[in-house]
Design a protein around this motif. Structure first.
Motif, short mmCIF file in Angstrom:
data_model
loop_
_atom_site.label_atom_id
_atom_site.label_comp_id
_atom_site.label_asym_id
_atom_site.label_seq_id
_atom_site.Cartn_x
_atom_site.Cartn_y
_atom_site.Cartn_z
N TRP A 127 39.37 -37.41 48.76
CA TRP A 127 38.65 -37.10 50.00
C TRP A 127 38.05 -38.35 50.61
O TRP A 127 38.17 -38.60 51.82
CB TRP A 127 37.55 -36.07 49.73
CG TRP A 127 36.97 -35.49 51.00
CD1 TRP A 127 37.36 -34.34 51.63
CD2 TRP A 127 35.92 -36.05 51.81
NE1 TRP A 127 36.62 -34.15 52.78
CE2 TRP A 127 35.73 -35.19 52.92
CE3 TRP A 127 35.13 -37.18 51.70
CZ2 TRP A 127 34.78 -35.43 53.91
CZ3 TRP A 127 34.19 -37.44 52.70
CH2 TRP A 127 34.01 -36.57 53.79
N ASP A 128 37.39 -39.18 49.79
CA ASP A 128 36.77 -40.38 50.34
C ASP A 128 37.81 -41.42 50.72
O ASP A 128 37.57 -42.22 51.64
CB ASP A 128 35.75 -40.94 49.35
CG ASP A 128 34.47 -40.12 49.35
OD1 ASP A 128 33.81 -40.06 50.41
OD2 ASP A 128 34.13 -39.52 48.32
N ALA A 129 38.95 -41.43 50.05
CA ALA A 129 40.04 -42.30 50.50
C ALA A 129 40.49 -41.89 51.90
O ALA A 129 40.75 -42.73 52.76
CB ALA A 129 41.20 -42.22 49.51
N ALA A 130 40.57 -40.58 52.12
CA ALA A 130 40.93 -40.09 53.46
C ALA A 130 39.89 -40.49 54.49
O ALA A 130 40.23 -40.90 55.61
CB ALA A 130 41.07 -38.56 53.42
N GLY B 179 41.01 -45.81 61.41
CA GLY B 179 41.61 -45.42 62.69
C GLY B 179 40.63 -45.56 63.84
O GLY B 179 40.98 -46.02 64.93
N VAL B 180 39.34 -45.19 63.62
CA VAL B 180 38.32 -45.33 64.65
C VAL B 180 38.13 -46.80 65.00
O VAL B 180 38.05 -47.17 66.19
CB VAL B 180 36.98 -44.71 64.17
CG1 VAL B 180 35.85 -45.04 65.16
CG2 VAL B 180 37.12 -43.21 63.99
N ASP C 204 47.57 -51.89 68.83
CA ASP C 204 46.50 -51.41 67.97
C ASP C 204 46.30 -49.91 68.10
O ASP C 204 45.78 -49.26 67.18
CB ASP C 204 45.19 -52.14 68.27
CG ASP C 204 45.19 -53.57 67.71
OD1 ASP C 204 45.94 -53.81 66.76
OD2 ASP C 204 44.43 -54.40 68.23
N VAL C 205 46.68 -49.33 69.26
CA VAL C 205 46.61 -47.88 69.40
C VAL C 205 47.60 -47.23 68.43
O VAL C 205 47.28 -46.25 67.75
CB VAL C 205 46.91 -47.45 70.85
CG1 VAL C 205 47.01 -45.93 70.95
CG2 VAL C 205 45.84 -47.97 71.79
N ALA C 206 48.78 -47.79 68.34
CA ALA C 206 49.77 -47.28 67.39
C ALA C 206 49.26 -47.42 65.96
O ALA C 206 49.45 -46.53 65.12
CB ALA C 206 51.10 -48.01 67.56
N ASP C 207 48.60 -48.55 65.67
CA ASP C 207 48.04 -48.74 64.33
C ASP C 207 46.95 -47.70 64.05
O ASP C 207 46.83 -47.19 62.94
CB ASP C 207 47.45 -50.15 64.21
CG ASP C 207 48.52 -51.23 64.22
OD1 ASP C 207 49.69 -50.89 63.97
OD2 ASP C 207 48.17 -52.40 64.49
N GLU D 208 47.05 -40.66 60.86
CA GLU D 208 48.04 -39.81 60.19
C GLU D 208 47.92 -39.91 58.68
O GLU D 208 48.04 -38.91 57.96
CB GLU D 208 49.44 -40.21 60.66
CG GLU D 208 49.74 -39.78 62.10
CD GLU D 208 51.11 -40.25 62.58
OE1 GLU D 208 51.56 -41.32 62.10
OE2 GLU D 208 51.70 -39.56 63.43
N GLY D 209 47.63 -41.11 58.17
CA GLY D 209 47.40 -41.27 56.74
C GLY D 209 46.17 -40.50 56.27
O GLY D 209 46.16 -39.89 55.20
N ALA D 210 45.14 -40.51 57.10
CA ALA D 210 43.93 -39.76 56.76
C ALA D 210 44.21 -38.26 56.73
O ALA D 210 43.73 -37.54 55.84
CB ALA D 210 42.83 -40.07 57.77
#
Length: 770
Positions: free
Chosen positions: A554-557, A564-565, A579-582, A588-590
């Protein structure tokens, strides 16, 4: 009244005629001669303009109908009650209206009686009756004269059996047992009789139908409580103007829609402006008094004393303890703050209409605000302190069990429990902070998780903010507790989140990977939303690494979400589309990590952030619209108001019709205490304003919100918008003032870059003089 007044004997004769008695029968019943009966009937015909005995029967009914005196002011908000009474009277013979003092039981009963077509109403007032006076009062209203040697109740029964009657027994509280006994004996004598009783307590008959009369609804557009208050204000010669509407609605809500309290408020408004009256009622209810009429409806004090004196010592004690509770309660909490066995007392207090349902589905109750103040004025302060301490302990225990499963429970049931618990934890937190009770640290963390997971409300966010500004609490909080507090306040006050991060980093033990991870995660969150988002990335790298090493998905997410923020903020600051794509990739990973941890709510929250990033940057409008629709669908399925507003915000950013009105979104985010999204909506409103002045108004409000939230980046963006709006409005002085503000926030070079070409010289000259 029809014609001249009747003598008592004429009234008795007329009542007998209405019952279809012959002259000899009337003479026998009244112990007078037949000739005297004939004389009275002749007099009645002259006075009532009756040509026949049938006309006298009709006149008697008209007189009885006229005896049902209802106030001339409009009857508000009782349509459903009247319909339910109609059905109940058809189904049974005994109906009792119960409800707290001043709720309007008598008015409802009289209006219902007045509207009867098939039944003649007989209204009997029991307010000042004694148990031995119950039957006498009915007989007097019926105009009966019985011999001392006859059973008076039998005469009443014969009279009420003569035709279809509705017997209304008003204010039976003090003579409940006598009334119940009398009705039980009366009904066999008058089998078709319908009896309607008003009382704060049910009579307790075997076939009694009890109808609870609630206060008037005070919520929503055209609420009956507000409408009644406007009626009464107009009747007192102070019809409210349109600008008074917020005060009228606030007073109606503050008084819980209690009709007597609304009448007393209207009376007080003869002497005070509504704005002042509203403010005074927020402090106490001392203004709710009047010189007339005498009796128990002169003030709330006199109305509630009527019931207070009916309670025994144990009932008073439990009621005082329930009044000391800050919010609502169920049976378990009532027992926890009073004593074992208090369940039966709570039920008795419910029967006495001293408690009202807190929610529509029952099982949780409260005292009306005006009743609560009345009871607290009679409660020892030591009792209040003891109740608040027990309340805080009980709420902590219940909330810890709930929060332990919150991350993986997105059900509607969990959302409903959160809606109920949040105000309770909020109140307990405020008390424990004021009392310096150590439970405050646990409560702040519990409330923070609840707010973040299930959605916020402004009052709870403000309570968390109090804790976040309290050095006593912060000195006792661990980095993990500071992290959950920062999570919940990130959309409300980023400056305080930054201070929490500094504390967490300073307090974290390098040998404790859990607390070290929490400190870096909070530092990353603060920087991601702050003015230097690039500084967030190393903190978040550390947090994610520690979370993975210690198997904390959970904390990794969460670390990936904040990355992302940060990347989104960098993209905005530097104008780099890559950087928007990044940022989207990090989001998505989160999402995947939150899904593995079983947290559907945060999956949806990250989806919102992806959608908003794509919508605001123009990165991918089609996917943004799809993500936003998925956010809305999820939120509607779980009743999550905050996430629903998020989805609508993205749709509004994209200009989609399904987004709804910006004004509605603004109201939602203000209610939720989400200042960042309030700012976003105001910026949308400014961008869509038809003229520069409207744009300026929206931007000024947005600037105030960004300042309150401590969000420097949004302050800068808003002031840059104000420079352009003032330029379009032709207000050169305002342009220069905005440029000065921008220079203070972002530096002189940023102000020069934003300066309209034609005003650069004026700005540079003004700046040099400054």
């Amino acid at each position: 009244m029809l014609g001249p007044p009747l003598t008592p004997r004429e009234s008795a004769v007329l009542a007998a005629v209405e019952r279809r008695l012959t002259n000899p029968e009337i003479a026998s019943e009244l112990f007078i001669s037949v000739r005297t009966v004939e004389s009275h009937i002749a007099s009645l015909r002259r006075k009532l303009g009756a040509e026949s005995r049938a006309d006298l029967v009709s006149a008697a009914r008209e007189l009885r109908d006229a005896s049902v005196r209802v106030p001339a002011n409009p009857f508000r908000g009782r349509g459903r009650d009247v319909a339910e009474l109609e059905a109940a009277v058809r189904a049974g013979d005994l109906l009792t209206l119960v409800g707290p003092g001043g709720v309007g039981k008598t008015r409802l009963a009289l209006e219902f009686a007045k509207a009867q077509d098939a039944r003649t109403p007989v209204i009997v007032e029991f307010e000042h009756a004694t148990p031995g006076d119950v039957v006498n009062r009915i007989s007097r209203v019926l105009g009966l004269e019985a011999s001392p040697h006859e059973d008076l109740l039998a005469s009443v029964g014969i009279a009420l059996a003569a035709q279809p009657y509705l017997l209304v027994l008003d204010n039976a509280d003090h003579v409940g047992p006598a009334t119940r006994s009398m009705i039980a004996r009366l009904r066999p004598l008058a089998p078709g009789l319908k009896v309607l009783v008003t009382s704060q307590t049910p009579l307790g008959g075997d076939d009694e139908h009890v109808h609870l009369v609630p206060p008037l609804t005070a919520d929503g557009v055209d609420a009956p409580a507000s409408a009644l208050l406007r009626d009464r204000l107009s009747a007192h010669g102070h019809a409210p103007a349109a600008q008074d509407d917020p005060f009228v609605d606030h007073i109606a809500t503050r008084l819980d829609g209690l009709p007597l309290a609304l009448e007393l408020a209207a009376s007080a408004a003869r002497h005070l402006p509504l704005a002042e009256l509203s403010a005074r009622l927020d402090r106490d209810f001392a203004m709710l008094d009047r010189a007339t009429p005498e009796g128990r409806h002169r003030s709330l004090e006199t109305a509630f004393e009527w019931t207070w004196h009916l309670l025994d010592d144990e009932e008073r004690d439990v009621l005082q303890r329930l009044a000391a509770l800050p919010r609502t309660f169920d049976i378990d909490l009532a027992v926890a703050v009073s004593h074992e066995g208090a369940e039966r007392i709570v039920l008795r207090l419910l029967d006495r209409s001293l408690l009202v349902p807190a929610f529509g589905d029952g099982g949780r109750w409260r005292l009306l605000a005006v009743m609560r103040e009345f009871v607290l004025a009679r409660t020892d302060p030591d009792v209040v302190r003891d109740v608040l301490r027990r309340h805080a302990e009980m709420v902590t225990i219940v909330s810890e069990g709930f929060i332990a499963r919150a991350r993986t429970d997105a059900s509607k049931e969990a959302m409903g429990l959160s809606v109920m618990l949040c105000p309770e934890v909020n109140a307990a937190l405020r008390w424990s902070l004021a009392e310096r009770d150590p439970v405050a640290v646990r409560l702040s963390a519990l409330l923070a998780v609840g707010v973040e997971q299930y959605g916020s409300d402004a009052d709870s966010v403000e309570a968390l903010s109090l804790g976040a500004h309290d050095d006593w609490l912060l000195e006792r909080a661990t980095p993990s507790q500071l992290l959950v507090l920062g999570n919940a306040l990130a959309f409300f006050d980023i400056e305080v989140v930054s201070r929490l991060a500094e504390r967490a980093l300073a307090a974290a033990d390098p040998a404790d990977p859990h607390e070290l991870r929490a400190a870096h995660q909070l530092a990353g969150l603060a920087a991601a939303y702050g003015s230097d988002p690039a500084a967030a990335l190393p903190h978040l790298d550390t947090a994610e690494r520690l979370a993975i090493e210690h198997d904390d998905p959970w904390d990794a997410a969460a670390a990936r979400q904040f990355r992302g923020v940060a990347l989104r903020s960098i993209a905005v600051q530097e104008g780099r589309r890559s950087d928007v794509a990044d940022a989207v990739e990090a989001f998505e990973g989160a999402m995947r990590a939150y899904a593995r941890a079983g947290d559907e709510t945060h999956v949806n929250n990250v989806r919102f952030m992806m959608a908003l990033t794509a919508a605001e940057s123009g990165y991918d409008s089609e996917r943004a619209a799809r993500w936003a629709a998925e956010c809305v669908a999820y939120s509607e399925s779980t009743d999550n108001e905050h996430e629903l507003a998020h989805g609508r915000l993205v749709q509004a950013t994209l200009g989609l019709d399904e987004s709804g009105e910006l004004g509605e979104l603004l109201v939602s985010f203000r209610h939720l205490g989400d200042l960042r999204c309030v700012h976003r909506v105001l910026m949308l409103r400014a961008n869509r304003a038809a003229d520069p002045r409207s744009r300026v108004a929206a931007l000024r409000e947005a600037s105030a919100i960004a300042t309150a939230a401590g969000d420097r980046a949004r302050q800068i963006a808003t002031v840059e918008g104000l420079v352009r709006a003032h330029r379009d409005a032709g207000d050169d002085g305002a342009v220069l003032a905005a440029l000065d503000t921008l220079a203070d926030l972002a530096g002189r070079s940023a102000a020069v870059a934003a300066c309209p070409p034609g005003q650069l010289g004026a700005f540079l000259g003004e700046s040099a003089r400054t």
